[in-house]
Design a protein around this motif. Sequence first.
Motif, short mmCIF file in Angstrom:
data_model
loop_
_atom_site.label_atom_id
_atom_site.label_comp_id
_atom_site.label_asym_id
_atom_site.label_seq_id
_atom_site.Cartn_x
_atom_site.Cartn_y
_atom_site.Cartn_z
N ARG A 89 -2.67 8.40 -18.59
CA ARG A 89 -3.34 9.48 -19.31
C ARG A 89 -2.60 9.85 -20.60
NH1 ARG A 89 -4.76 13.65 -14.30
NH2 ARG A 89 -6.52 12.43 -13.44
N ILE A 90 -1.28 9.76 -20.58
CA ILE A 90 -0.50 10.14 -21.76
C ILE A 90 -0.45 9.02 -22.79
CG2 ILE A 90 1.84 10.71 -22.55
CD1 ILE A 90 2.24 12.24 -19.96
N TYR A 91 -0.20 7.79 -22.34
CA TYR A 91 0.03 6.68 -23.26
C TYR A 91 -1.18 5.77 -23.43
CZ TYR A 91 4.93 8.03 -22.94
OH TYR A 91 6.10 8.73 -22.99
N GLY A 92 -2.18 5.93 -22.59
CA GLY A 92 -3.35 5.08 -22.69
C GLY A 92 -3.12 3.65 -22.26
N ARG A 93 -2.06 3.39 -21.52
CA ARG A 93 -1.77 2.05 -21.01
C ARG A 93 -0.92 2.17 -19.75
NH1 ARG A 93 3.43 0.24 -22.85
NH2 ARG A 93 4.40 1.68 -24.32
N PHE A 94 -0.72 1.05 -19.10
CA PHE A 94 0.02 1.03 -17.85
C PHE A 94 1.53 1.07 -18.11
CE2 PHE A 94 1.87 -1.54 -14.27
CZ PHE A 94 1.73 -0.55 -13.29
N VAL A 95 2.19 2.11 -17.68
CA VAL A 95 3.64 2.24 -17.77
C VAL A 95 4.17 2.36 -16.34
CG1 VAL A 95 5.58 3.57 -18.66
CG2 VAL A 95 3.48 3.37 -20.01
N PRO A 96 4.68 1.29 -15.75
CA PRO A 96 5.03 1.32 -14.33
C PRO A 96 6.21 2.20 -13.99
CG PRO A 96 5.70 -0.75 -15.31
CD PRO A 96 4.89 -0.03 -16.35
N THR A 97 7.22 2.27 -14.88
CA THR A 97 8.42 3.06 -14.55
C THR A 97 8.74 4.01 -15.70
OG1 THR A 97 9.81 1.21 -15.34
CG2 THR A 97 9.35 1.35 -12.96
N ALA A 98 9.64 3.61 -16.59
CA ALA A 98 10.06 4.48 -17.68
C ALA A 98 10.14 3.68 -18.97
CB ALA A 98 11.41 5.13 -17.37
N LEU A 99 10.30 4.38 -20.07
CA LEU A 99 10.36 3.75 -21.40
C LEU A 99 11.76 3.79 -21.99
CD1 LEU A 99 7.05 5.16 -22.92
CD2 LEU A 99 7.44 2.91 -21.88
N TRP A 100 12.73 4.26 -21.23
CA TRP A 100 14.10 4.38 -21.75
C TRP A 100 14.89 3.11 -21.40
CZ3 TRP A 100 16.02 7.25 -25.33
CH2 TRP A 100 17.39 7.50 -25.44
N ALA A 147 0.83 -1.20 0.00
CA ALA A 147 0.00 0.00 0.00
C ALA A 147 0.87 1.26 0.00
CB ALA A 147 -0.93 -0.01 1.21
N GLY A 148 1.93 1.25 0.79
CA GLY A 148 2.84 2.39 0.79
C GLY A 148 3.52 2.59 -0.55
N MET A 149 3.90 1.48 -1.18
CA MET A 149 4.54 1.57 -2.49
C MET A 149 3.57 2.14 -3.53
SD MET A 149 6.33 -1.48 -4.73
CE MET A 149 4.76 -2.19 -5.23
N VAL A 150 2.33 1.66 -3.53
CA VAL A 150 1.32 2.16 -4.47
C VAL A 150 1.01 3.62 -4.21
CG1 VAL A 150 -1.07 1.91 -5.22
CG2 VAL A 150 0.34 -0.12 -4.86
N LEU A 151 0.97 4.01 -2.95
CA LEU A 151 0.70 5.40 -2.60
C LEU A 151 1.73 6.35 -3.21
CD1 LEU A 151 -1.04 7.35 -0.85
CD2 LEU A 151 0.63 6.99 0.98
N VAL A 152 2.99 5.94 -3.21
CA VAL A 152 4.05 6.79 -3.76
C VAL A 152 4.08 6.72 -5.28
CG1 VAL A 152 6.56 7.08 -3.87
CG2 VAL A 152 5.45 6.69 -1.66
N MET A 153 3.93 5.53 -5.83
CA MET A 153 4.07 5.36 -7.27
C MET A 153 2.78 5.63 -8.05
SD MET A 153 6.55 2.01 -7.53
CE MET A 153 6.86 2.35 -9.26
N GLY A 154 1.64 5.64 -7.36
CA GLY A 154 0.35 5.82 -8.02
C GLY A 154 0.25 7.05 -8.90
N PRO A 155 0.65 8.23 -8.42
CA PRO A 155 0.55 9.42 -9.28
C PRO A 155 1.31 9.28 -10.60
CG PRO A 155 0.88 10.07 -7.02
CD PRO A 155 1.04 8.58 -7.05
N TRP A 156 2.47 8.63 -10.57
CA TRP A 156 3.24 8.43 -11.80
C TRP A 156 2.51 7.47 -12.73
CZ3 TRP A 156 6.76 10.48 -14.71
CH2 TRP A 156 7.52 9.72 -15.60
N TRP A 157 1.90 6.43 -12.19
CA TRP A 157 1.14 5.48 -13.02
C TRP A 157 -0.06 6.18 -13.66
CZ3 TRP A 157 0.87 1.16 -8.74
CH2 TRP A 157 2.15 0.60 -8.60
N ILE A 158 -0.76 7.00 -12.90
CA ILE A 158 -1.93 7.70 -13.44
C ILE A 158 -1.51 8.66 -14.53
CG2 ILE A 158 -3.77 9.32 -12.87
CD1 ILE A 158 -3.82 8.07 -10.07
N ARG A 159 -0.45 9.37 -14.30
CA ARG A 159 0.05 10.32 -15.32
C ARG A 159 0.42 9.61 -16.61
NH1 ARG A 159 5.31 10.85 -17.98
NH2 ARG A 159 5.61 13.07 -18.48
N ASN A 160 1.12 8.48 -16.51
CA ASN A 160 1.51 7.74 -17.71
C ASN A 160 0.31 7.14 -18.43
OD1 ASN A 160 4.20 8.31 -17.27
ND2 ASN A 160 4.64 6.37 -16.26
#
Length: 294
Positions: free
Chosen positions: A276-287, A261-274
């Motif tokens: 919205r941009i890519y239309g799919r789940f991007v857990p970390t980065a694309l590089w 739950a703590g991990m999702v709490l911190v990483m959740g905003p980044w997942w939601i942002r990605n």
Amino acid sequence: MCTTWRRAPVLQRLASLSLVLMAALALRMLAALAVQWYVERNGGARLCVFPDAEYYWLLARTIRLGAPYEIVESGHIAHRALRTPGYPLFLAACQACFGERPLAVRFVQAVLGTVSVWLVYHLTRQIVAKFVGQQSIQQLRPNAPLVAAALTAFNPYYVAMSELILSEALFTPLLLLCLWCLAVLWRSVEQPKGAGSRLAADRAGLVALAAGCSGGAAILTRPSWGLFLPAVLLVWVIACASRRDHRRRGAAFRGAVLVLAGMVLVMGPWWIRNARIYGRFVPTALWLGASQIG
């Protein structure tokens, strides 16, 4: 007289640790000056020794200025998930406080490197206490936690990496904080049921959330660590499930859920942002392709 005799080892330990921490900070401050001198001597236009620092610095500037979080190459190619935002957020905070001064960032990272030494000391104490008991640590010769802290303080690689404008400088203390919290959590679950078990359970919940938050922040700083936390939690829960102690099995399961739950709490905003941009789940980065090729 007895009280004074008992306090002596504690004061001696604190004094020794303080000396190690002061030496660690002094070495890292000197290394920060040396790295900055080397960079300026070999070309004032360079930000740091390695070119990756330029990406982090530019992304930090976008965060500080409120611009889109992206790197534009060739005039029109926008990379919106080139790097996870953990280290750029740290750099943006440094830029907001000290301006775009790389030396100031190196000094802040020198402090983080010293914090890492302190965390190694306390992580080692948790591990040693599991085998010899909390009261027997000071009877060990040499003192294992202090030796571990000293090795970390004087290791040339650790000293150098603290001063480079790379994500390792932030990732290391976050990683150690997560591991320390996990070690404290596992020991609290192992405590026998008794009068203090309710207090231990409440403390374990806070420690589990801290482990998850620091682990999520570490993943957003260095995505290559992303599979470790779920994997180690799975192994822990399976190991506890094999026991007949229902209390410990339940405590392990609750602890693992709170860590996630703590991990999702911190990483959740980044997942939601990605999403919205890519239309799919991007857990970390694309590089990842360039890193694999390199």
